[in-house]
Design an enzyme around this catalytic site. Structure first.
Site, short mmCIF file in Angstrom:
data_model
loop_
_atom_site.label_atom_id
_atom_site.label_comp_id
_atom_site.label_asym_id
_atom_site.label_seq_id
_atom_site.Cartn_x
_atom_site.Cartn_y
_atom_site.Cartn_z
N HIS A 34 -3.64 2.67 18.71
CA HIS A 34 -4.33 2.77 17.38
C HIS A 34 -5.13 1.53 17.33
CE1 HIS A 34 -1.37 -0.34 16.69
NE2 HIS A 34 -0.24 0.49 17.11
N HIS A 37 -4.34 -1.90 18.67
CA HIS A 37 -4.42 -2.08 20.07
C HIS A 37 -6.15 -2.22 20.31
CE1 HIS A 37 -0.79 0.49 20.30
NE2 HIS A 37 -0.49 -0.72 21.03
#
Ligand code: PAF
Length: 283
Positions: A34, A37
């Protein structure tokens, strides 16, 4: 982006990069990426010439009753996202590649004491699994810098301690948590929440912010703030594992003189365990 799944391919690629005297940056993940990250990838790209990401859902860090089997796996979307984010190499090993002698025979790395408090007290063996796999991944990638999210506050400190205790020449960088507009920390596990639970979930951050405000104003005793936060979570529909005020540097119990604190919490909403934290810098 180069994609490799074997240790020998990874080693060959890293050797080539090292020969070119490039600085290697590393972001280990369990995939289902997501925006949080991808922010880690941005941070590592600012600090390194060659960015390595790994995707490996590490069975060693899941307890027998935990969500290893159902943990979301989205390899195609992840590859696409990492390519767009500018990662240079993705390592996606199998468990046979990571633990060729079997998980139970694997040499482990454990940071004692701190691995068994807070989340470690509720997830026995979890942090041993984390430090074991991160140590292994560090030995395979030889990064100069590695980046981790601050949402996993205890994990970040344990990795810093492991690197320091074992003399690993790796700069560990912690990155602030990315949140939804309503305050919920981004997490791959948010997708387990049912719509009604998703509505309730931001209360975790709101309760931590309230505790942060009380600490900043001073005067209140720590156990009273912790107990009141846990009670607020219960009223909001959570089952808290813990709410703890700790010192940032070692997650120890603070005294009234300590200025750099953090409030850490883990709480269940239905079948989903959420964690979050806020840092507090008392002037
Ligand atoms: O934070 C995670 O996603 C995991 O604990 C890590 C660091 C990738 C180790 O498996």
């Amino acid at each position: 982006m180069i994609v490799v799944s074997t240790v020998s391919d990874l080693r060959r690629e890293i050797q080539n990069v090292r020969r070119a005297s490039k600085r290697v940056g590393f972001v280990p993940t369990m995939g289902n990426l997501h925006a949080g990250h991808l922010k880690l990838i941005d941070v590592v790209r600012e600090r390194a010439d060659f960015t390595v990401a790994s995707i490996y859902v590490n069975p060693l860090q899941f307890g027998p009753q935990e969500d290893f089997a159902s943990y979301p796996r989205t390899p195609e979307e992840d590859r696409q996202a990492l390519t767009e984010a500018g990662a240079d190499l993705l390592f996606m090993p199998t468990t046979e590649e990571m633990y060729p002698r079997g998980m139970h025979a694997q040499t482990v790395v454990e940071v004692p004491e701190l691995s068994n408090i807070l989340c470690g007290a509720f997830r026995p063996g979890h942090f041993r699994g984390v430090t074991t796999v991160v140590n292994h991944l560090f030995n395979l990638t030889h990064p100069d810098v590695a980046v981790f999210g601050k949402k996993d506050y205890q994990q970040l400190l344990l990795i810093r301690l492991m690197v320091s205790d074992l003399g690993m020449p790796i700069d560990i960088v912690g990155v602030d948590t990315l949140r939804e507009r309503d305050g919920l920390a981004l997490s791959s596990r948010n997708r387990y929440l049912r719509p009604d639970e998703r509505e309730l979930a931001p209360a975790l951050h709101a309760v931590l912010r309230e505790a942060q405000g009380k600490l900043m104003r001073g005067g209140a005793v720590f156990p009273a703030i912790e107990a009141s936060a846990a009670e607020q979570l219960r009223k909001a529909g959570f089952r808290p594992d813990y709410v703890s005020i700790v010192r940032q540097q070692d997650l120890g119990k603070p005294s009234a003189e300590d200025r750099r604190l953090a409030v850490l919490a883990a709480a269940w909403l239905g079948r989903t365990r959420l964690i979050d934290n806020v840092e507090v810098e008392i002037p």
